[in-house]
Design an enzyme around this catalytic site. Sequence first.
Site, PDB file in Angstrom:
ATOM      1  CB  SER A   1      60.894  51.674  31.491  1.00  0.00           C
ATOM      2  OG  SER A   1      60.253  50.654  30.754  1.00  0.00           O
ATOM      3  CB  CYS A   2      62.489  46.981  31.022  1.00  0.00           C
ATOM      4  SG  CYS A   2      62.565  46.420  29.316  1.00  0.00           S
ATOM      5  N   GLY A   3      65.245  48.348  29.734  1.00  0.00           N
ATOM      6  CA  GLY A   3      66.567  48.031  29.222  1.00  0.00           C
ATOM      7  C   GLY A   3      66.575  46.742  28.430  1.00  0.00           C
TER       8      GLY A   3
END
Length: 274
Positions: free
Chosen positions: A114-116
Site C-alpha cells: 500500500s505505501c511503497g
Amino acid sequence: MGRVTVREKILRIREGAVSDRVDTLVVEEPLEVRVNGRPLTVTMRTPGNDFDLAVGFLAGEGVVHRSDEVVGIRYCAGSTTEGSNTYNIVDVALAPGVVVPEASVERNFYTSSSCGLCGKASLDAVRTASRWTVTEDPVALTPATLSELPEKMRAAQRVFERTGGLHAAGLFTAEGDLVAVREDVGRHNAVDKLVGWALQHGRLPLRETALMVSGRASFELAQKALMAGIPVLAAVSAPSSLAVELAAESGLTLVGFLRGSSMNVYTRQERILA
C-alpha cells in the site's frame, strides 16, 4: 508460479437480501528480492511478473540501468514443510562490475503493497541516482489522447475485471497507443513490473512516452517515472505536494484527476497541446 486470484465463500447482503456467494479475491503474498544471493528487500505483491518486479525495483533504486547489467534471475526454494518452491523468493544475478547494494543501502527495508518504498528520503537522493533526464524530452500529447488512457488501461486489466481489487500501470506512446500494462495489489509494484519489463527489453530510457497509473500520483511514483526516463506521468486521482515539487524541479509533466475529458496539469503544461 503462485496464484493470482482465489475463490472464497462470502455472505452477501444487498438492500436487505441475504445470500451465500463465492467471491474472487486478488492474492497478496510476500516476495523476497535477493541480489547475488544476498537478501535485499521484501515486498507484498500479487504473484505474476515477479522477475519484472525485481528488476524494476532495482532500476528504481539506481542499481541497474541496462539489460546487460542483469545476467540471470531465478526463483529460490521456499521454506515449506514439504520443501517445495513457494515462488516467493527471487534472486537477481548482476553482471561483473555492477555495484551491489552495500549493507548501509540494503537496510533490510520492508515494502508494503500500500505505501511503497520509503527509503528515499529526499529529492537529492533521486537527483543523485537518476541516470536519465526528461527535461528536454520533446513528447507532446493532446487532451483528447490523455482522456482515452484510463479506459484503454482498464480494458487491458484482465485480473481487475474478475476482482475489482488491483492497481495498474500502463505505458503509452504519445499517440495514445498502449505499449504494455502491468497489474498488482500495489501501485508502486505495478510500475516496477512495467519498468522491469522495459529494462529487460533494452527500452530504457522510455523517451516520448506517458505512464498512466491508477489511484494517486505519489512522490514514489514520480520518482520511478524519472528513474525510467518517462517524461509524462498521469494519474486518475490527486498528486501529492512532494510529487508536484519533484516533477517541477525535474521537468516531468504531471497530470492528475484524469477522468474523462477533465484533468489537472500541474507541471510542464506546454507538453499538453490544447
